[in-house]
Scaffold this active site. Structure first.
Site, PDB file in Angstrom:
ATOM      1  N   ARG A   1       4.130  13.975   1.762  1.00 23.65           N
ATOM      2  CA  ARG A   1       4.919  13.414   2.772  1.00 23.65           C
ATOM      3  C   ARG A   1       5.266  14.516   3.741  1.00 23.65           C
ATOM      4  O   ARG A   1       5.229  14.414   4.997  1.00 23.65           O
ATOM      5  CB  ARG A   1       6.188  12.771   2.499  1.00 23.65           C
ATOM      6  CG  ARG A   1       5.578  11.672   1.319  1.00 23.65           C
ATOM      7  CD  ARG A   1       6.736  10.727   1.062  1.00 23.65           C
ATOM      8  NE  ARG A   1       6.270   9.651   0.299  1.00 23.65           N
ATOM      9  CZ  ARG A   1       6.936   8.333  -0.077  1.00 23.65           C
ATOM     10  NH1 ARG A   1       8.311   8.582   0.334  1.00 23.65           N
ATOM     11  NH2 ARG A   1       6.577   7.611  -0.860  1.00 23.65           N
TER      12      ARG A   1
ATOM     13  N   ASP B   1      19.615  -0.349   4.210  1.00 22.91           N
ATOM     14  CA  ASP B   1      18.687   0.503   3.768  1.00 22.91           C
ATOM     15  C   ASP B   1      19.123   1.849   4.249  1.00 22.91           C
ATOM     16  O   ASP B   1      19.815   2.166   5.441  1.00 22.91           O
ATOM     17  CB  ASP B   1      17.112   0.477   4.001  1.00 22.91           C
ATOM     18  CG  ASP B   1      16.167   1.082   3.245  1.00 22.91           C
ATOM     19  OD1 ASP B   1      15.940   0.637   2.128  1.00 22.91           O
ATOM     20  OD2 ASP B   1      15.945   2.538   3.457  1.00 22.91           O
TER      21      ASP B   1
END
Length: 264
Positions: free
Chosen positions: A34, A135
């Site tokens: 990532r 979130d």
């Protein structure tokens, strides 16, 4: 590009401080993959150099992107379908006043929240209802608010719901589906950190807190569940992931069936 141990520790310590989530040594490949994408996007050819820059005081915007990218967002429609069956049966007997409200506490890109919305709309008909999704990641919250998904994500949606609530796109959106307006008008998403003071989102008859606690240690789990339970109405339901037992947290919870709880 390879990530040094020093940079891995620096990044995971920063991520833990921001999110409460501890990424251990077994997550090295995930973190490196990532970070490589982030480094490429930022024009860096060396991961350690990128990390040094991203964690500096002059890269606040990049730090937001870093936390977004490291947040695990694996989700799909009607994940752990027995929970939605349980919710549907619960709705058949619910006679409470006001709107039936559900909180998706780790909503990621919104598939869970819209799955809940399909069940509520179908079972409650014209009675009022609302779904709130929260979130940590700002990018997935933006995706969720759009309610637009690749058609490939429709696989887990029961055919009846898919035909009624998923609108297939045309032209540039031929490979996408849009959640029907009758769902989107009742579903709202916003950012929230479960380890910090929660936003003023009200009280809920049902809370989904699934597949997120596995990333926290026991004290953090206890803190999160204790805070979340304050948002649960008397007699309300708390759903956890099937791999996340809450019985060892020494909290006033009553188990109704595996991964389904209420106030003790």
């Amino acid at each position: 590009m390879n990530l040094s141990q020093h940079s891995f520790v620096a990044v995971t310590d920063f991520f833990h401080a921001q999110s409460g989530i501890r990424l251990g040594p077994d997550k090295l490949a995930l973190v490196q993959g990532r970070l490589q994408r982030l480094a490429n996007e930022a024009g860096h050819t060396d991961l350690d150099t990128y990390v040094g820059w991203a964690l500096s005081s002059s890269a606040a915007d990049e730090q937001v992107r870093l936390v977004d990218r490291l947040t695990t967002n694996e989700t799909y429609f009607f994940r752990e379908p027995e929970h939605f069956q349980y919710l549907g049966a619960h709705l058949e007997t619910w006679k409470g006043p006001g709107a039936f409200r559900v909180w998706s506490g780790a909503s990621s890109s919104g598939e869970e929240a819209y799955s809940i919305a399909m069940v509520l709309r179908d079972r409650l008909q014209q009675r009022p209802w609302q779904v709130v999704g929260t979130d940590l990641s700002t990018s997935v919250v933006d995706t969720a608010n759009k309610g637009l998904y690749p058609l490939s994500r429709a696989e887990g949606i029961p055919e009846y719901y898919r035909k009624r609530y998923c609108l297939r796109g045309h032209g540039d959106y031929a490979q996408h589906m849009l959640m029907a307006r009758e769902l989107r008008d009742h579903v709202h998403f916003q950012t929230a950190n479960l380890l910090e003071q929660l936003p003023e989102i009200g009280e809920f008859q049902v809370i989904f807190l699934r597949n997120v606690l596995i990333y926290f240690d026991v004290p953090s789990k206890r803190e999160i569940v204790s805070r979340v339970m304050k948002k649960l109405a008397p007699g309300g339901l708390l759903f956890s992931g099937h791999s996340e037992s809450l019985v060892n947290l020494s909290l006033p919870l009553k188990t109704l069936q595996p991964a389904v709880y209420t106030h003790a």
